[in-house]
Design a protein around this motif. Structure first.
Motif, PDB file in Angstrom:
ATOM      1  N   ALA A 108       2.567 -29.123 -52.599  1.00  0.00           N
ATOM      2  CA  ALA A 108       1.866 -30.294 -53.115  1.00  0.00           C
ATOM      3  C   ALA A 108       2.186 -30.518 -54.586  1.00  0.00           C
ATOM      4  O   ALA A 108       2.547 -29.593 -55.318  1.00  0.00           O
ATOM      5  N   ASN A 109       2.026 -31.751 -55.013  1.00  0.00           N
ATOM      6  CA  ASN A 109       2.057 -32.101 -56.430  1.00  0.00           C
ATOM      7  C   ASN A 109       0.650 -32.481 -56.860  1.00  0.00           C
ATOM      8  O   ASN A 109      -0.198 -32.828 -56.024  1.00  0.00           O
ATOM      9  N   PHE A 110       0.424 -32.444 -58.161  1.00  0.00           N
ATOM     10  CA  PHE A 110      -0.910 -32.713 -58.695  1.00  0.00           C
ATOM     11  C   PHE A 110      -0.817 -33.822 -59.747  1.00  0.00           C
ATOM     12  O   PHE A 110      -0.631 -33.556 -60.934  1.00  0.00           O
ATOM     13  N   PRO A 111      -0.909 -35.094 -59.300  1.00  0.00           N
ATOM     14  CA  PRO A 111      -0.832 -36.196 -60.252  1.00  0.00           C
ATOM     15  C   PRO A 111      -1.903 -36.128 -61.341  1.00  0.00           C
ATOM     16  O   PRO A 111      -1.680 -36.584 -62.455  1.00  0.00           O
ATOM     17  N   ARG A 112      -3.059 -35.545 -61.005  1.00  0.00           N
ATOM     18  CA  ARG A 112      -4.107 -35.446 -62.029  1.00  0.00           C
ATOM     19  C   ARG A 112      -5.104 -34.347 -61.672  1.00  0.00           C
ATOM     20  O   ARG A 112      -5.484 -34.178 -60.516  1.00  0.00           O
ATOM     21  N   SER A 170      -1.367 -39.905 -72.082  1.00  0.00           N
ATOM     22  CA  SER A 170      -0.657 -38.662 -72.354  1.00  0.00           C
ATOM     23  C   SER A 170      -0.926 -37.644 -71.250  1.00  0.00           C
ATOM     24  O   SER A 170      -1.881 -37.767 -70.483  1.00  0.00           O
ATOM     25  N   LYS A 171      -0.085 -36.615 -71.178  1.00  0.00           N
ATOM     26  CA  LYS A 171      -0.201 -35.627 -70.108  1.00  0.00           C
ATOM     27  C   LYS A 171      -1.365 -34.660 -70.324  1.00  0.00           C
ATOM     28  O   LYS A 171      -1.785 -33.987 -69.377  1.00  0.00           O
ATOM     29  N   THR A 205      -2.040 -34.069 -66.306  1.00  0.00           N
ATOM     30  CA  THR A 205      -1.368 -34.806 -65.246  1.00  0.00           C
ATOM     31  C   THR A 205       0.015 -34.216 -64.958  1.00  0.00           C
ATOM     32  O   THR A 205       0.611 -33.519 -65.787  1.00  0.00           O
ATOM     33  N   ASP A 206       0.494 -34.492 -63.756  1.00  0.00           N
ATOM     34  CA  ASP A 206       1.861 -34.198 -63.333  1.00  0.00           C
ATOM     35  C   ASP A 206       2.248 -32.725 -63.573  1.00  0.00           C
ATOM     36  O   ASP A 206       1.566 -31.840 -63.101  1.00  0.00           O
TER      37      ASP A 206
END
Length: 331
Positions: A108-112, A170-171, A205-206
């Motif tokens: 999985a990825n974690f956009p936020r 911002s990240k 994020t990301d």
């Protein structure tokens, strides 16, 4: 008071988006969330570019349009959804760390990801942190900060103060505020009913969120990781003190200055080390494009090449003469 029988500091996940490569919504519902589809409401929606989502109140599992091959399923939980999911995890005899590990195993990825620390002792004074930022008494990776305050003009009550570091684009983004005032305003109650209560929120994020998840799985301590991220990104200091030279041969040298860590900040974070969630820069540049060409277009290139040879044409050569975009030229 709301914080009775609780620790002074409570770490929590306060918002979450997890995206998957798979479109198998049943697999995500069953294996990741542990929920049965028949108990959920199917809601059509264009949110985040998905066709709709299955929902259990504030717990949403989005599914893409059938013709969309770029998206898989995505789980989204608001702050309230995270609290609801905690009850589900408890009933399943699982923890947040079990859930996150399952997501990682499915690539999985974690956009936020939002982490929060509820401070019921109020180790820090938000108004004092604002004044320190105004005086430049802070060492940080952030370039800017913002602060807000409000109140009721009729009864002269405060609705609390807030300080932000970074921007929502911002990240990494921090927000510290007086949660007792926020809740009092929201529920139309006296702030005294909520006692002392600050909240320190961290939004990542990301790739930064993915790194934070790895740290959470390793440490299995929400508060520790949240404080470690704060410690790495931010240090409040006392006013710089001038150090006078004591040697006569150095009398003509300029005075040196030193700063010391602001004691409440040091006391708040003293039991943790810094947690770095930045990722090492990658020098692959065009590797993703090359991988796409190999995996998705190489057969087509071979077909055009063989057609050229059979028919005596020169189509492949013409294709390779295509003009690159400026971004491709730089890569």
């Amino acid at each position: 008071m709301l914080q009775e029988n609780t620790d002074d500091l409570q770490g929590r996940i306060d918002y979450l988006r997890v995206s998957f490569k798979t479109k198998d919504i049943d697999k995500v519902l069953d294996s990741v969330l542990g929920l049965k589809k028949e108990y959920l409401i199917d809601t059509l929606s264009g949110r985040h570019g998905y066709e709709g989502y299955f929902e259990l109140d504030q717990i949403h599992c989005h599914y893409p349009k059938a013709e969309d091959f770029t998206k898989g399923a995505m789980i989204e939980m608001s702050g309230q959804g995270c609290r609801q999911f905690e009850a589900i995890l408890e009933a399943q005899n699982r923890t947040w760390f079990d859930f996150l590990e399952t997501c990682v195993l499915l690539q999985a990825n974690f956009p936020r990801l939002d982490l929060a620390i509820d401070d019921f002792k109020t180790y820090l004074s938000i108004p004092k942190l604002i004044r320190k930022a105004e005086k430049g008494e802070v060492i940080t990776w952030f370039r800017n900060y913002d602060s807000r305050s409000g109140g009721n003009l009729q009864d002269e009550t405060s609705t609390g103060k807030t300080i932000y570091f970074g921007s929502k684009k911002s990240k990494v983004y921090f927000c510290f505020y007086e949660k007792n005032h926020e809740q009092a305003k929201k529920l139309n109650k006296d702030v005294e009913e909520f006692g002392s209560w600050n909240r320190y929120e961290i939004r990542v994020t990301d790739d930064r969120a993915k790194e934070a998840v790895k740290k959470l799985i390793e440490k299995k301590d929400l508060s520790h990781i949240a404080k470690g991220i704060l410690k790495y990104q931010l240090t409040f200091i006392n006013p710089k003190q001038r150090v006078e030279s004591k040697k006569s041969n150095e009398q003509n040298k300029p005075n040196k200055y030193r700063s010391t860590v602001y004691k409440p900040w040091e006391y708040f974070l003293n039991d943790v080390g810094e947690v770095k969630i930045t990722t090492e820069p990658k020098a692959d540049f065009y590797e993703k494009t090359k991988a796409w060409l190999i995996n998705s277009a190489s057969a087509s290139v071979r077909m055009v090449s063989e057609a050229d040879e059979e028919l005596g044409t020169d189509d492949l050569s013409s294709i390779l003469q295509a003009e690159m975009k400026p971004k491709q030229e730089k890569m």
